[in-house]
Design a protein around this motif. Sequence first.
Motif, PDB file in Angstrom:
ATOM      1  N   SER A   6       0.831  -1.210   0.000  1.00 33.39           N
ATOM      2  CA  SER A   6       0.000   0.000   0.000  1.00 33.39           C
ATOM      3  C   SER A   6       0.865   1.259   0.000  1.00 33.39           C
ATOM      4  N   GLN A   7       1.994   1.229   0.712  1.00 29.15           N
ATOM      5  CA  GLN A   7       2.893   2.381   0.710  1.00 29.15           C
ATOM      6  C   GLN A   7       3.494   2.592  -0.677  1.00 29.15           C
ATOM      7  N   TYR A   8       3.918   1.503  -1.300  1.00 29.29           N
ATOM      8  CA  TYR A   8       4.503   1.604  -2.643  1.00 29.29           C
ATOM      9  C   TYR A   8       3.463   2.130  -3.634  1.00 29.29           C
ATOM     10  N   ASP A   9       2.246   1.600  -3.553  1.00 27.99           N
ATOM     11  CA  ASP A   9       1.187   2.057  -4.452  1.00 27.99           C
ATOM     12  C   ASP A   9       0.885   3.531  -4.236  1.00 27.99           C
ATOM     13  N   GLN A  10       0.934   3.956  -2.988  1.00 22.84           N
ATOM     14  CA  GLN A  10       0.684   5.367  -2.681  1.00 22.84           C
ATOM     15  C   GLN A  10       1.718   6.269  -3.350  1.00 22.84           C
ATOM     16  N   LEU A  11       2.981   5.866  -3.287  1.00 21.20           N
ATOM     17  CA  LEU A  11       4.034   6.651  -3.929  1.00 21.20           C
ATOM     18  C   LEU A  11       3.908   6.629  -5.449  1.00 21.20           C
ATOM     19  N   MET A  12       3.603   5.462  -6.017  1.00 20.35           N
ATOM     20  CA  MET A  12       3.501   5.368  -7.468  1.00 20.35           C
ATOM     21  C   MET A  12       2.328   6.191  -7.996  1.00 20.35           C
ATOM     22  N   ARG A  13       1.264   6.322  -7.217  1.00 24.29           N
ATOM     23  CA  ARG A  13       0.153   7.190  -7.629  1.00 24.29           C
ATOM     24  C   ARG A  13       0.606   8.645  -7.717  1.00 24.29           C
ATOM     25  N   ILE A  14       1.506   9.032  -6.832  1.00 27.83           N
ATOM     26  CA  ILE A  14       2.048  10.395  -6.876  1.00 27.83           C
ATOM     27  C   ILE A  14       2.807  10.611  -8.179  1.00 27.83           C
ATOM     28  N   TYR A  15       3.628   9.620  -8.548  1.00 23.63           N
ATOM     29  CA  TYR A  15       4.413   9.742  -9.777  1.00 23.63           C
ATOM     30  C   TYR A  15       3.519   9.678 -11.019  1.00 23.63           C
ATOM     31  N   THR A  99       9.244  17.424 -12.827  1.00 25.38           N
ATOM     32  CA  THR A  99       9.635  17.725 -11.451  1.00 25.38           C
ATOM     33  C   THR A  99      11.047  17.215 -11.201  1.00 25.38           C
ATOM     34  N   CYS A 100      11.335  16.018 -11.721  1.00 26.18           N
ATOM     35  CA  CYS A 100      12.679  15.451 -11.648  1.00 26.18           C
ATOM     36  C   CYS A 100      13.138  15.084 -13.053  1.00 26.18           C
ATOM     37  N   PRO A 101      13.998  15.889 -13.651  1.00 27.07           N
ATOM     38  CA  PRO A 101      14.474  15.594 -15.009  1.00 27.07           C
ATOM     39  C   PRO A 101      15.271  14.291 -15.100  1.00 27.07           C
ATOM     40  N   ASP A 102      15.864  13.859 -13.972  1.00 27.36           N
ATOM     41  CA  ASP A 102      16.723  12.668 -14.016  1.00 27.36           C
ATOM     42  C   ASP A 102      15.932  11.399 -14.337  1.00 27.36           C
ATOM     43  N   CYS A 103      14.758  11.256 -13.733  1.00 26.46           N
ATOM     44  CA  CYS A 103      13.951  10.047 -13.981  1.00 26.46           C
ATOM     45  C   CYS A 103      12.729  10.346 -14.835  1.00 26.46           C
ATOM     46  N   ASP A 105      10.112  11.863 -13.998  1.00 25.41           N
ATOM     47  CA  ASP A 105       8.928  11.669 -13.155  1.00 25.41           C
ATOM     48  C   ASP A 105       8.372  10.249 -13.199  1.00 25.41           C
ATOM     49  N   THR A 106       9.266   9.279 -13.398  1.00 26.62           N
ATOM     50  CA  THR A 106       8.860   7.873 -13.318  1.00 26.62           C
ATOM     51  C   THR A 106       9.255   7.251 -11.981  1.00 26.62           C
ATOM     52  N   GLY A 107      10.216   7.875 -11.278  1.00 24.26           N
ATOM     53  CA  GLY A 107      10.705   7.324 -10.024  1.00 24.26           C
ATOM     54  C   GLY A 107      11.877   6.386 -10.189  1.00 24.26           C
ATOM     55  N   TYR A 108      12.175   6.029 -11.436  1.00 22.21           N
ATOM     56  CA  TYR A 108      13.247   5.061 -11.696  1.00 22.21           C
ATOM     57  C   TYR A 108      14.162   5.552 -12.817  1.00 22.21           C
ATOM     58  N   ILE A 109      15.438   5.245 -12.665  1.00 24.55           N
ATOM     59  CA  ILE A 109      16.397   5.416 -13.741  1.00 24.55           C
ATOM     60  C   ILE A 109      16.850   4.016 -14.132  1.00 24.55           C
ATOM     61  N   GLY A 110      16.329   3.543 -15.247  1.00 26.13           N
ATOM     62  CA  GLY A 110      16.525   2.137 -15.573  1.00 26.13           C
ATOM     63  C   GLY A 110      15.744   1.285 -14.589  1.00 26.13           C
ATOM     64  N   HIS A 115      16.949   9.151  -7.069  1.00 21.08           N
ATOM     65  CA  HIS A 115      17.184   9.840  -5.793  1.00 21.08           C
ATOM     66  C   HIS A 115      15.905  10.513  -5.291  1.00 21.08           C
ATOM     67  N   CYS A 116      15.048  10.977  -6.237  1.00 18.89           N
ATOM     68  CA  CYS A 116      13.804  11.630  -5.813  1.00 18.89           C
ATOM     69  C   CYS A 116      12.831  10.612  -5.210  1.00 18.89           C
TER      70      CYS A 116
END
Length: 338
Positions: A6-15, A99-103, A105-110, A115-116
Amino acid sequence: MALTNSQYDQLMRIYEQRQIDDEHRLRDHYQKAYSMIPALKELDQSISSLSVEKARRLLDGDSTALSSLKEDLHQLIQRKKSLLEDHGLSEDYLELSYTCPDCKDTGYIGTEKCHCFKKAITDLLYLQSNLQEILDKENFSTFSLDYYSSNHIDPVTGRSALEAVQTALKACQDFTVHFSEDFQNILLYGDTGVGKTFLSHCIAKEVMDAGFSVIYFTAAGLFDIFAKCVFGRHSDKEDETMDHIYGCDLLIIDDLGTELSNSFTTSQLFICLNERILRQKPTIISTNLALEDIKSIYSERTFSRISSNYTLLRLTGDDIRIQKKLLNLGGTKDAATQ
């Protein structure tokens, strides 16, 4: 970084919402730019048509298509940037911004968490730990040995208050350093107001800053949650609450012994501590009770779990809250006489 589903899903909804917002923002930019610069829409259509034409020619075997495509597209894109700048807009105004150019706004790099995303995990854990505000004030950097006297001798151990807290402080720091490697538990017990809760807060901050989940409860609050889960209407949410308490990376039970003790609290404490030991999940308990009182109130089997699986840290001394009040009063008097 341990998260429940549920915590992971909550964060992924934000992304996911960030990505939707990115797309909406880009569409708004296009509407504004096309309204300001009518020629821009025609230019974009030319770029699109050119791309399709060159792609078709490549498929037809035209080996010169790729190089000519790059040259023509470059000229059109430069023209597009010039039009935007001429009208006071940035050259990347019609590109997706994040919001985060590095990922992006997916939350993942590869396959690695960005870091975000790691920061978002930490922020969420702080929010759900019940400790968000207090840890800014109570942490290892603000812990002071000044309130512990070398002249205050504990009749039980023969050690001074200063020696006892120095031992406890090192043990708590070691606990955080080796948190991800070793399964450890700590019981902080002894006199009232000598920093037991403060030390548990110090540990909580270090553990959460490292990305681990921490749940903090007063003993009364914890048993209240257990009562609602056991005697309330059974639901998946209650099962998840209990599993979260049993399975979080670190559980802190503060002020054990201040709750209304009965057969229910006694049995629930044993179940909780035993379950966390079986899962190899660390727990910190702070209490003003003496070891003999823990045994008599919570049963010998609970005390056996604690004594055999916990590092026992006894703190003694004068109540720090009273010391601070006296110091403040003294400061006020001194200021009044100047």
